[in-house]
Design a protein around this motif. Structure first.
Motif, PDB file in Angstrom:
ATOM      1  N   GLN A   1      -0.322   0.372  -8.854  1.00  0.00           N
ATOM      2  CA  GLN A   1      -1.606  -0.096  -8.308  1.00  0.00           C
ATOM      3  C   GLN A   1      -2.525   0.687  -9.547  1.00  0.00           C
ATOM      4  OE1 GLN A   1      -3.405   3.081  -7.928  1.00  0.00           O
ATOM      5  NE2 GLN A   1      -4.707   2.797  -6.868  1.00  0.00           N
ATOM      6  N   ALA A   2      -3.900   0.336  -9.677  1.00  0.00           N
ATOM      7  CA  ALA A   2      -4.480   0.427 -10.852  1.00  0.00           C
ATOM      8  C   ALA A   2      -6.217  -0.081 -10.452  1.00  0.00           C
ATOM      9  CB  ALA A   2      -4.037  -0.463 -11.670  1.00  0.00           C
TER      10      ALA A   2
ATOM     11  N   ARG B   1       1.055  -1.153  -0.036  1.00  0.00           N
ATOM     12  CA  ARG B   1      -0.163   0.274   0.550  1.00  0.00           C
ATOM     13  C   ARG B   1       0.570   1.809  -0.115  1.00  0.00           C
ATOM     14  NH1 ARG B   1      -5.077  -1.309   0.425  1.00  0.00           N
ATOM     15  NH2 ARG B   1      -5.960  -3.213   1.649  1.00  0.00           N
ATOM     16  N   GLU B   2       1.793   1.226   0.921  1.00  0.00           N
ATOM     17  CA  GLU B   2       2.862   2.405   0.581  1.00  0.00           C
ATOM     18  C   GLU B   2       3.388   2.560  -0.581  1.00  0.00           C
ATOM     19  OE1 GLU B   2       6.489   4.119   3.346  1.00  0.00           O
ATOM     20  OE2 GLU B   2       5.320   2.514   3.898  1.00  0.00           O
ATOM     21  N   HIS B   3       4.138   1.466  -0.914  1.00  0.00           N
ATOM     22  CA  HIS B   3       4.796   1.629  -2.061  1.00  0.00           C
ATOM     23  C   HIS B   3       3.989   1.802  -3.696  1.00  0.00           C
ATOM     24  CE1 HIS B   3       8.544   2.103   0.925  1.00  0.00           C
ATOM     25  NE2 HIS B   3       7.765   1.408   1.578  1.00  0.00           N
ATOM     26  N   ALA B   4       3.330   1.432  -3.477  1.00  0.00           N
ATOM     27  CA  ALA B   4       2.472   0.577  -5.368  1.00  0.00           C
ATOM     28  C   ALA B   4       2.727   2.205  -6.131  1.00  0.00           C
ATOM     29  CB  ALA B   4       1.153   0.442  -4.969  1.00  0.00           C
ATOM     30  N   LEU B   5       2.555   2.046  -6.908  1.00  0.00           N
ATOM     31  CA  LEU B   5       2.410   3.524  -7.934  1.00  0.00           C
ATOM     32  C   LEU B   5       1.456   3.137  -9.001  1.00  0.00           C
ATOM     33  CD1 LEU B   5       6.046   4.548  -8.778  1.00  0.00           C
ATOM     34  CD2 LEU B   5       4.871   5.324  -6.669  1.00  0.00           C
ATOM     35  N   SER B   6       0.792   3.497  -9.242  1.00  0.00           N
ATOM     36  CA  SER B   6       0.036   4.230 -10.803  1.00  0.00           C
ATOM     37  C   SER B   6       1.060   4.266 -12.065  1.00  0.00           C
ATOM     38  CB  SER B   6      -1.423   4.778 -10.617  1.00  0.00           C
ATOM     39  OG  SER B   6      -2.066   5.174 -11.960  1.00  0.00           O
ATOM     40  N   LEU B   7       0.484   4.182 -13.578  1.00  0.00           N
ATOM     41  CA  LEU B   7       2.006   4.167 -14.116  1.00  0.00           C
ATOM     42  C   LEU B   7       1.205   5.004 -14.711  1.00  0.00           C
ATOM     43  CD1 LEU B   7       2.134   0.532 -15.548  1.00  0.00           C
ATOM     44  CD2 LEU B   7       3.418   1.211 -14.029  1.00  0.00           C
ATOM     45  N   ASP B   8      -0.073   5.771 -14.381  1.00  0.00           N
ATOM     46  CA  ASP B   8      -0.188   7.399 -14.644  1.00  0.00           C
ATOM     47  C   ASP B   8       0.112   8.015 -13.429  1.00  0.00           C
ATOM     48  OD1 ASP B   8      -2.167   6.734 -13.616  1.00  0.00           O
ATOM     49  OD2 ASP B   8      -4.150   7.142 -15.479  1.00  0.00           O
ATOM     50  N   SER B   9       0.105   7.611 -12.347  1.00  0.00           N
ATOM     51  CA  SER B   9       0.620   8.975 -11.269  1.00  0.00           C
ATOM     52  C   SER B   9       2.310   9.696 -11.917  1.00  0.00           C
ATOM     53  CB  SER B   9       0.934   8.370 -10.554  1.00  0.00           C
ATOM     54  OG  SER B   9       2.269   7.687 -10.051  1.00  0.00           O
ATOM     55  N   ALA B  10       2.277  10.990 -10.549  1.00  0.00           N
ATOM     56  CA  ALA B  10       3.497  11.742 -11.047  1.00  0.00           C
ATOM     57  C   ALA B  10       3.801  10.833 -10.393  1.00  0.00           C
ATOM     58  CB  ALA B  10       2.506  13.142  -9.917  1.00  0.00           C
TER      59      ALA B  10
ATOM     60  N   GLY C   1       5.042   0.208 -22.640  1.00  0.00           N
ATOM     61  CA  GLY C   1       4.058  -0.642 -21.915  1.00  0.00           C
ATOM     62  C   GLY C   1       3.928  -1.467 -21.298  1.00  0.00           C
ATOM     63  N   ALA C   2       2.915  -2.141 -20.298  1.00  0.00           N
ATOM     64  CA  ALA C   2       3.381  -3.385 -19.466  1.00  0.00           C
ATOM     65  C   ALA C   2       2.729  -4.921 -19.897  1.00  0.00           C
ATOM     66  CB  ALA C   2       2.927  -2.548 -18.614  1.00  0.00           C
ATOM     67  N   TYR C   3       3.362  -5.429 -18.530  1.00  0.00           N
ATOM     68  CA  TYR C   3       3.152  -6.855 -18.708  1.00  0.00           C
ATOM     69  C   TYR C   3       2.500  -7.233 -17.010  1.00  0.00           C
ATOM     70  CZ  TYR C   3       3.420 -12.060 -18.042  1.00  0.00           C
ATOM     71  OH  TYR C   3       2.134 -13.240 -17.921  1.00  0.00           O
ATOM     72  N   ARG C   4       1.630  -7.816 -16.625  1.00  0.00           N
ATOM     73  CA  ARG C   4       0.689  -8.409 -15.274  1.00  0.00           C
ATOM     74  C   ARG C   4       1.140  -9.854 -15.122  1.00  0.00           C
ATOM     75  NH1 ARG C   4      -4.326  -4.020 -15.282  1.00  0.00           N
ATOM     76  NH2 ARG C   4      -2.960  -1.818 -14.647  1.00  0.00           N
ATOM     77  N   LYS C   5       2.148  -9.866 -13.922  1.00  0.00           N
ATOM     78  CA  LYS C   5       1.522 -11.207 -13.963  1.00  0.00           C
ATOM     79  C   LYS C   5       0.503 -12.319 -14.126  1.00  0.00           C
ATOM     80  CE  LYS C   5       4.597 -13.879 -10.446  1.00  0.00           C
ATOM     81  NZ  LYS C   5       5.129 -14.065  -8.853  1.00  0.00           N
ATOM     82  N   THR C   6       0.424 -13.482 -14.305  1.00  0.00           N
ATOM     83  CA  THR C   6      -0.808 -13.827 -14.691  1.00  0.00           C
ATOM     84  C   THR C   6      -0.995 -15.079 -13.781  1.00  0.00           C
ATOM     85  OG1 THR C   6       0.135 -14.916 -16.545  1.00  0.00           O
ATOM     86  CG2 THR C   6      -1.299 -13.179 -17.411  1.00  0.00           C
ATOM     87  N   HIS C   7       0.445 -15.561 -12.930  1.00  0.00           N
ATOM     88  CA  HIS C   7       0.320 -17.138 -12.647  1.00  0.00           C
ATOM     89  C   HIS C   7       0.873 -15.988 -11.078  1.00  0.00           C
ATOM     90  CE1 HIS C   7       0.108 -18.834 -16.633  1.00  0.00           C
ATOM     91  NE2 HIS C   7      -0.383 -19.616 -15.905  1.00  0.00           N
ATOM     92  N   LEU C   8       0.160 -16.300  -9.849  1.00  0.00           N
ATOM     93  CA  LEU C   8       0.516 -15.801  -8.777  1.00  0.00           C
ATOM     94  C   LEU C   8       0.605 -17.265  -8.032  1.00  0.00           C
ATOM     95  CD1 LEU C   8      -2.356 -12.673  -8.292  1.00  0.00           C
ATOM     96  CD2 LEU C   8       0.488 -12.927  -9.325  1.00  0.00           C
ATOM     97  N   VAL C   9       2.098 -16.709  -7.075  1.00  0.00           N
ATOM     98  CA  VAL C   9       1.857 -18.077  -5.725  1.00  0.00           C
ATOM     99  C   VAL C   9       1.404 -17.895  -4.391  1.00  0.00           C
ATOM    100  CG1 VAL C   9       4.325 -18.131  -6.764  1.00  0.00           C
ATOM    101  CG2 VAL C   9       3.694 -16.958  -5.124  1.00  0.00           C
ATOM    102  N   PRO C  10       0.988 -19.066  -3.591  1.00  0.00           N
ATOM    103  CA  PRO C  10      -0.111 -18.548  -3.292  1.00  0.00           C
ATOM    104  C   PRO C  10      -0.025 -17.474  -2.201  1.00  0.00           C
ATOM    105  CG  PRO C  10      -0.221 -20.992  -3.603  1.00  0.00           C
ATOM    106  CD  PRO C  10       1.269 -20.045  -3.982  1.00  0.00           C
TER     107      PRO C  10
ATOM    108  N   PHE D   1      -0.474  -4.873  -8.508  1.00  0.00           N
ATOM    109  CA  PHE D   1      -0.461  -6.101 -10.320  1.00  0.00           C
ATOM    110  C   PHE D   1       0.771  -6.386  -9.766  1.00  0.00           C
ATOM    111  CE2 PHE D   1      -4.613  -4.292 -11.859  1.00  0.00           C
ATOM    112  CZ  PHE D   1      -5.405  -5.379 -11.866  1.00  0.00           C
ATOM    113  N   ASN D   2       1.346  -7.478  -9.770  1.00  0.00           N
ATOM    114  CA  ASN D   2       2.824  -7.653 -10.109  1.00  0.00           C
ATOM    115  C   ASN D   2       3.899  -7.079 -11.587  1.00  0.00           C
ATOM    116  OD1 ASN D   2       5.425  -8.441 -10.503  1.00  0.00           O
ATOM    117  ND2 ASN D   2       5.181 -10.545  -8.526  1.00  0.00           N
ATOM    118  N   THR D   3       3.702  -6.346 -12.009  1.00  0.00           N
ATOM    119  CA  THR D   3       4.133  -5.716 -13.387  1.00  0.00           C
ATOM    120  C   THR D   3       5.107  -5.595 -13.954  1.00  0.00           C
ATOM    121  OG1 THR D   3       1.639  -4.574 -12.669  1.00  0.00           O
ATOM    122  CG2 THR D   3       3.163  -3.481 -14.685  1.00  0.00           C
ATOM    123  N   ALA D   4       5.540  -5.913 -14.674  1.00  0.00           N
ATOM    124  CA  ALA D   4       6.847  -5.640 -15.069  1.00  0.00           C
ATOM    125  C   ALA D   4       6.464  -4.199 -16.215  1.00  0.00           C
ATOM    126  CB  ALA D   4       7.602  -6.977 -15.882  1.00  0.00           C
TER     127      ALA D   4
END
Length: 245
Positions: free
Chosen positions: A91-92, A59-68, A110-119, A97-100
């Motif tokens: 954050q969106a 929550r503290e460190h997540a970033l929106s990719l269109d944020s300032a 562009g960006a890719y969001r991880k599609t397979h998440l570990v438990p 999301f775990n994103t590259a």
């Protein structure tokens, strides 16, 4: 357009909640890459803010990719000549999301969001798209760490004509688990290569987080023949360079 791509994969320390140090690390590797005519630099999973799946950290460190805040990051990276691929906690719309991201001269390509998440990744939501990108005439896509255990994550990328699969990873684990997995990462990734015929380049963290957790790596290059052709030594920071043709 020359039709081949020089990739640098970076094995780095882990930076938890310290974007400044992460950016300094990118800048340091970029300086090395300049001397070797590298076109693209790959960094680990959740590299920018650090892979820590705890509610306060996310929550503290997540970033929106269109944020300032992310725009400041992009501005900082504008002077780097290489295209960059690195992990972020995104954050969106109130979701995480775990994103590259793919960044070129300070622009978000562009960006890719991880599609397979570990438990343990219960704070993240799954992505559902498999974008590909073209640089120097070479098409590439992205899988993130655990994605590589599933053929269905690599298949949509090769069907788009990709020749390269980039894998930002983060294998900072408790000692027993790290030892168990240390020699399995290449075997799993080689299966994806045999299925697709793509090159696979991975980047991971290394070092110790505390007395309980260790990151061995690996950061490496696997050829279309499923052979490890280059690797940063385990438990060292550094960059391995490969030409993808």
């Amino acid at each position: 357009m020359r039709g081949w791509l020089r990739v640098g994969a970076c094995q780095t320390p882990e930076f938890l909640g310290d974007i400044e140090r992460a950016l300094l690390c990118i800048e340091g590797f970029a300086a090395q890459a300049d001397a070797q005519d590298v076109d693209l630099l790959l960094f680990p999973e959740c590299f920018l803010q650090g892979y820590l799946v705890e509610e306060q950290h996310v929550r503290e460190h997540a970033l929106s990719l269109d944020s300032a805040r992310f725009a400041v990051v992009l501005q900082r990276l504008a002077r780097i000549g290489q295209t960059l691929v690195f992990g972020v906690i995104e954050q969106a719309d109130g979701r995480y999301f775990n994103t590259a991201v793919v960044v070129a001269q300070g622009e978000l390509v562009g960006a890719y969001r991880k599609t397979h998440l570990v438990p343990g990744e219960f704070l993240f939501e799954k992505g559902d798209a498999f974008p590909t990108f073209v640089l120097r005439g070479v098409r590439f896509g992205i899988n993130i760490c655990y994605d590589t255990q599933f053929g269905e994550a690599a298949a949509p990328i090769v069907t788009q004509g990709a020749r390269l699969l980039l894998v930002p990873a983060q294998n900072m684990m408790r000692h027993a688990a790290a030892l168990h997995w240390k020699d399995l990462h290449h075997a799993i990734r080689a299966e994806r290569v045999r299925e697709t015929g793509m090159w696979l380049v991975s980047a991971d963290v290394t070092g110790e987080r505390d007395e309980f957790r260790i990151g061995w790596g690996p950061t490496s290059v696997i050829s279309p023949r499923a052979e490890v052709v280059a690797q940063v030594p385990l438990m060292t920071t550094g960059m391995v360079v490969a030409d993808i043709r």
